[in-house]
Design an enzyme around this catalytic site. Structure first.
Site, mmCIF file in Angstrom:
data_model
loop_
_atom_site.group_PDB
_atom_site.id
_atom_site.type_symbol
_atom_site.label_atom_id
_atom_site.label_comp_id
_atom_site.label_asym_id
_atom_site.label_seq_id
_atom_site.Cartn_x
_atom_site.Cartn_y
_atom_site.Cartn_z
ATOM 1 N N GLY A 166 26.404 -16.263 -1.451
ATOM 2 C CA GLY A 166 26.725 -18.092 -1.533
ATOM 3 C C GLY A 166 24.913 -18.189 -1.077
ATOM 4 O O GLY A 166 24.679 -19.996 -0.458
ATOM 5 N N ASP A 182 0.522 -0.637 -0.196
ATOM 6 C CA ASP A 182 -0.187 0.071 0.169
ATOM 7 C C ASP A 182 0.457 1.078 0.193
ATOM 8 O O ASP A 182 0.392 2.475 -0.051
ATOM 9 C CB ASP A 182 -1.062 0.344 1.057
ATOM 10 C CG ASP A 182 -0.504 -0.022 2.796
ATOM 11 O OD1 ASP A 182 0.443 -0.650 2.663
ATOM 12 O OD2 ASP A 182 -1.200 0.642 3.904
ATOM 13 N N ASP A 240 17.918 -29.337 -5.524
ATOM 14 C CA ASP A 240 16.881 -29.894 -5.362
ATOM 15 C C ASP A 240 16.837 -29.473 -4.247
ATOM 16 O O ASP A 240 15.538 -28.367 -3.678
ATOM 17 C CB ASP A 240 16.312 -31.909 -5.172
ATOM 18 C CG ASP A 240 17.874 -31.842 -4.455
ATOM 19 O OD1 ASP A 240 18.340 -31.618 -4.302
ATOM 20 O OD2 ASP A 240 17.253 -33.496 -4.145
ATOM 21 N N ASN A 293 19.594 -34.299 -6.182
ATOM 22 C CA ASN A 293 20.363 -35.875 -5.596
ATOM 23 C C ASN A 293 20.888 -36.382 -3.403
ATOM 24 O O ASN A 293 21.483 -36.240 -3.278
ATOM 25 C CB ASN A 293 21.519 -35.606 -5.921
ATOM 26 C CG ASN A 293 22.437 -34.043 -5.464
ATOM 27 O OD1 ASN A 293 20.911 -32.926 -4.887
ATOM 28 N ND2 ASN A 293 23.377 -33.317 -5.675
ATOM 29 N N GLY A 341 19.100 -34.254 -1.709
ATOM 30 C CA GLY A 341 19.145 -33.145 -0.329
ATOM 31 C C GLY A 341 20.399 -32.064 -1.083
ATOM 32 O O GLY A 341 20.371 -31.928 -2.054
ATOM 33 N N HIS A 398 0.590 0.540 10.119
ATOM 34 C CA HIS A 398 0.913 -0.581 10.444
ATOM 35 C C HIS A 398 2.332 -0.907 9.542
ATOM 36 O O HIS A 398 2.945 -0.084 9.137
ATOM 37 C CB HIS A 398 0.071 -1.642 9.177
ATOM 38 C CG HIS A 398 -0.447 -0.699 7.754
ATOM 39 N ND1 HIS A 398 -1.090 0.564 7.550
ATOM 40 C CD2 HIS A 398 0.244 -1.770 6.696
ATOM 41 C CE1 HIS A 398 -0.933 0.467 6.416
ATOM 42 N NE2 HIS A 398 0.279 0.176 6.240
ATOM 43 N N GLU A 403 26.802 -29.244 1.439
ATOM 44 C CA GLU A 403 26.971 -28.844 3.185
ATOM 45 C C GLU A 403 26.743 -30.729 4.127
ATOM 46 O O GLU A 403 27.536 -30.986 4.891
ATOM 47 C CB GLU A 403 25.848 -28.736 3.617
ATOM 48 C CG GLU A 403 25.170 -27.255 3.181
ATOM 49 C CD GLU A 403 23.842 -26.575 3.706
ATOM 50 O OE1 GLU A 403 22.988 -27.213 4.391
ATOM 51 O OE2 GLU A 403 23.713 -25.693 3.443
#
Length: 573
Positions: free
Chosen positions: A422, A38, A452, A479, A481, A123, A485
């Protein structure tokens, strides 16, 4: 009502919002990303009047990623959010743009100046009357803050912000209060384009630096050129290519500089990233007695975990605001002018040939039985064989970011990635922005490789691609996941697993039809090979989504090395 004396004095009164959007059009922007709210709605009405198109994104974070991708193709971009809730959702993307030198004009629709002055309990606020808190959050990730609170200086602030966004190649922050949108500024200013040129270097200082560079360059027995991201961001690629082609020196790129140079040139040797370098590259670069390093960003992922072995005593660094020759630094001397003079005066150099990059697939990886799964060792050279000149290739943080190092590009291919910041999920939004920019500049193929896990963060932006009639080719690497990591920590940990979606079913859910989109699933090398050989697929006549299945624990060599280094660095006490 008495006439506004200030407006009456204007030769060509123009509304502030119109002035702002016309200036954006002037610097080449055609599509404006963002989300309506808004506090920005009236301003958005001016977008078509200025010859711009409203893109309209699914959320602000995606809009920021899209603006980042758009800017990397067009040179600059714009994104509009609303005060508080909207702008804060964007900040991760803006921080990425600041980190990686991407020029994004961030426009925030804010409450009226009167409401702010009175500290009204509105708001989208914290309920404490503080209307500065959100802009303060943006301050350290914006090179200029322009608050359009007074029509007297609004035009000047707009021009300065856009200029600095372009010159510094970093995001800027502009607030547009609701009561300023229709205030008048001097439209006569629009007859004079914003000056986007850098001030020239001091001639005497520049000539001295050129002499110093040439002294070491002529004495070197086996010099090389190493190009990185800031050569792109600070727009010196013309000078860089002239240096590469006229010197014929072996030339390499850092991962963030991938796509910065013409990889079809005979003296292009591949990617240098310390231990993660292409075959033969590390030995050639690290044995050089002089490295012309252009626009370097020596971050952990850009150096395969700080495994560079280059002495500063063998390096000349060229940057946007200084030159460093070995350990002597020359501040305030921009690389563009220096490179031009070096090329003009360098003459004959000593050249020792370097390795030549290729997309050759090893004999072992060429096996094509029906059950042969798709491996990274096979995929990335094969992608290089399939790519076409002038393609735009976007790779996500993870396996794709590291795998693309093994791909030799045809001439004119641009690569987009976010190696330094990253943020996973970045590439999907960036693909939308890049595909829109490609459509505006000649319909180059836009190709995305995304894992994915990353895709699930920002998948909704595919719906914007469909709505805007964009035609990217999206390769989703399934793959199971977060593989990058897993290699840093927790190979089998539950926190590196993700929900398994029916990915190809998302395309019709997001508005895809047989006329505007097509989906594929490939699970073996042979199926992928058949797809790469499909001329209709290569023509990219509609949005195409390929779910490509790959083993969970397979990863490019460079990713494994970098992840190991990252894990060791995280464990330091």
């Amino acid at each position: 009502m008495a006439p506004d004396i200030r407006t009456a004095e204007l030769k060509d009164p123009v509304d502030v919002a119109e002035y702002l959007f016309r200036r954006l059009h002037e610097v080449g922007i055609r599509g404006v990303h963002g989300v309506p709210g808004d506090y920005n709605l009236v301003a958005l009405d001016y977008i078509p009047k200025a010859g711009l198109n409203w893109v309209g994104n699914v959320n602000e974070l995606n809009a920021g990623y899209a603006a980042d991708g758009y800017a990397r193709i067009k040179g600059i971009s714009a994104v509009v959010t609303t005060f508080g809730v909207g702008e804060l959702s964007l900040l991760n993307a803006i921080a990425g743009g600041y980190s990686e030198f991407v020029p994004i004009v961030h426009i925030v629709g804010t409450p009226s100046t009167l409401s702010q002055k009175d500290g009204m309990l509105l708001h989208h606020t914290l309920g404490n009357g503080n209307f500065e808190v959100f802009s303060e959050m943006s301050k350290n990730i914006s090179c200029v803050m322009a608050k359009l609170n007074d029509p007297h200086d609004a035009a000047t602030l707009i021009d300065n912000a856009i200029r600095e966004c372009w010159v510094q190649s970093r995001p800027v922050y502009i607030t547009l209060p609701t009561d300023m949108v229709q205030k008048k500024v001097e439209g006569e200013r629009l007859k004079n384009p914003i000056d986007l040129n850098h001030p020239p270097n001091d001639t005497e200082k520049e000539d001295y630096v050129v002499d110093v560079v040439l002294k070491y360059l002529h004495a070197a027995k086996n010099p090389i050129i190493l190009v990185d991201a800031c050569a792109q961001r600070h727009r010196v690629l013309d000078e860089v290519h002239e240096l590469i082609e006229k010197s014929n020196l072996p030339t390499f790129v850092a991962p963030m500089g991938k796509g910065a140079v013409n990889e079809a040139l005979p003296n292009y040797g591949g990617v240098y990233a310390g231990d993660g370098s292409n075959e033969g590259v590390r030995e050639r670069v690290e044995s050089s007695d002089l490295i012309l390093s252009i626009g370097a960003i020596k971050s952990d992922f850009n150096t395969a975990g700080f495994t560079y072995r280059i002495s500063q005593l063998s390096t000349i660094d060229f940057h946007s605001n200084y030159i460093r020759v070995k350990y002597s630094e020359y501040p305030g001397v921009r690389m563009q002018g220096v490179l031009k003079k070096v090329v003009a005066r360098m003459g004959k150099l000593n050249i020792q040939p370097g390795p030549q990059a290729s997309n050759e697939i090893s004999h072992e990886d060429k096996k094509m039985s029906n059950k042969e799964v798709i491996s990274h060792d096979w995929l990335w050279p094969r992608v290089g064989q399939w790519l076409q000149p002038n393609d735009i290739v976007i790779t996500e943080t993870g396996t794709a970011n590291f795998g693309i190092w093994e791909t030799k590009f045809p001439k004119g291919v641009l690569a987009l990635s976010q190696v330094l910041w990253g943020s996973i999920g970045y590439s999907v939004g960036a693909c939308q922005g890049a595909a829109l920019a490609a459509k505006e500049t000649g319909n180059r193929r836009t190709i995305l490789f995304v894992g994915d896990g990353s895709f699930e963060l920002t998948a909704q932006e595919v719906s914007t691609m469909i709505r805007q009639g964009l035609k990217p080719i999206i390769f989703l690497i399934n793959n199971e996941g977060y593989t990058i990591e897993r290699y840093i920590h927790g190979m089998d940990a539950a926190y590196n697993d993700i929900a398994q979606w029916n990915y190809t079913n998302l395309i019709p859910t997001f508005g895809g039809t047989p006329d505007n989109s097509k989906t594929y699933q490939v699970k073996t090398k042979q199926e992928a090979e058949d797809l790469f050989n499909d001329s209709e697929f290569a023509a990219a006549g509609k949005l195409q989504f390929v779910e490509m299945f790959m083993p969970k624990e397979d990863a490019p060599k460079a990713l494994k090395l970098t992840a190991e280094a990252s894990a060791k660095n995280n464990a330091k006490v």
